[in-house]
Scaffold this motif. Structure first.
Motif: not given
Length: 331
Positions: A145-148, A279-280, A285-286
């Motif tokens: 998610w972070h990478g995208v 953290a965001e 993602t959750a």
């Protein structure tokens, strides 16, 4: 408590160890499931000096709080503990905190145990319709998610029209593919050389899966995510990137070789190395999981924590077709 303890290269033992001590501001968690990550495998093989034996590995955790402000709540755990005060933390890039710690690295023991303590700020409460097994997938998916999110900031093509390729059909690669779709990149293919796992991904996850040979013949891509991180996969990413494309490198299989620096320079290909998530990102993602935007999240196999040594051996031998094995303490 019982825990699976890494005792040396290719060796783990199911032992009685001291219960964790709950500090102020922390929650005591009864672990439901902990996933086996590629970094756990690196440590198991003796390839990670950051994880010396003896040590409890495991950082992909879901469970129930039994002491603390969230007592009684089922939670998924962000394993990255940061200082909260440095420039990186204050700017929302807390994953780059110079004092960051992650469970499964000293001084913090990991989640292959019956109990775990974590700062309460690192916990996300899980709604009733989400199972503990699904909740344990938040951590590996958050990496993708972070990478995208990082890739979309520099992507020259409209995300809805971009052609994306993900290398690797483990939990990191699959999570990245699902995150691409959830973040508005619908045209996604995934490369997976293991025939059985490729068939599983096609049938269970609705992902278009290519062999490495088919990927090499499939043309250029606007966005490539390497969820493996070996010289061969970096070479494939370099080769298949369209001029002006973006390569996101998540996998940490090995440190050297593979990138075609000359081609990347001449054709202005952007390379993004990405470590964990903020953290965001973890909270987003959750929430995407809870909202059903990442699919059914049923691509796991659960095994008893006491059988962890065998699970690691099966993974190393390539005998596991599911993207994720979860180890489960059994009282």
């Amino acid at each position: 408590m019982k825990a699976l303890v890494y005792t040396g290269p290719e060796s783990q033992a199911y032992l009685e160890v001291a219960d964790p001590v709950q500090a102020e501001g922390e929650a005591l968690i009864k672990v439901a499931h902990t996933g086996i990550c590629g970094s756990d495998m690196h440590a198991f093989l003796g390839h990670d000096e950051r994880r010396p034996a003896p040590l409890i590995l495991g950082h992909e955790v879901a469970g129930t709080v039994i002491s603390g402000r969230l007592e009684g709540k089922r939670v998924t755990v962000n394993p990255l503990v940061t200082c909260g005060t440095c420039d990186a933390c204050q700017s929302g890039r807390d994953n780059l905190c110079p004092d960051r710690q992650i469970i499964s690295m000293p001084p913090r023991e990991g989640g292959f145990a019956e109990y775990l303590t974590m700062p309460e700020a690192n916990l996300v409460a899980v709604p009733d319709h989400v199972t503990d097994a699904q909740a344990a997938l938040a951590e590996p998916i958050a990496c993708g998610w972070h990478g995208v999110r990082l890739a979309k900031r520099v992507l020259a093509t409209d995300p809805s029209e971009a052609k994306a390729l993900v290398i690797g059909g483990g939990a990191i690669g699959l999570g990245a593919a699902l995150s691409l779709k959830a973040q508005g990149v619908p045209n996604v293919r995934l490369v997976e050389p293991n025939v059985e796992r490729a068939a599983y991904l096609k049938s269970m996850c609705g992902i278009e899966v290519l062999t490495p040979e088919a990927a090499d013949a499939s043309g250029f891509y606007d966005l490539i995510i390497d969820g493996v991180g070996y010289a061969a996969t970096r070479a494939s990413a370099s080769k298949l990137a369209k001029p002006g494309a973006v390569i996101v490198h998540i996998g940490l299989g090995s440190a050297d070789g593979g990138l075609d620096i000359r081609r990347m320079t001449l054709q202005e290909i952007t390379f993004i190395g990405t470590y964990t998530y903020t953290a965001e990102d973890f909270r987003e993602t959750a929430q995407a999981m809870f909202d059903g935007r990442l699919g059914e999240l049923n691509w796991v196999e659960t095994r008893p924590l006491s059988d962890g040594q065998r699970a690691f051996a099966d993974l190393r031998a390539g005998q596991v077709m599911v993207p994720k094995i979860l180890l489960t303490p059994v009282s």
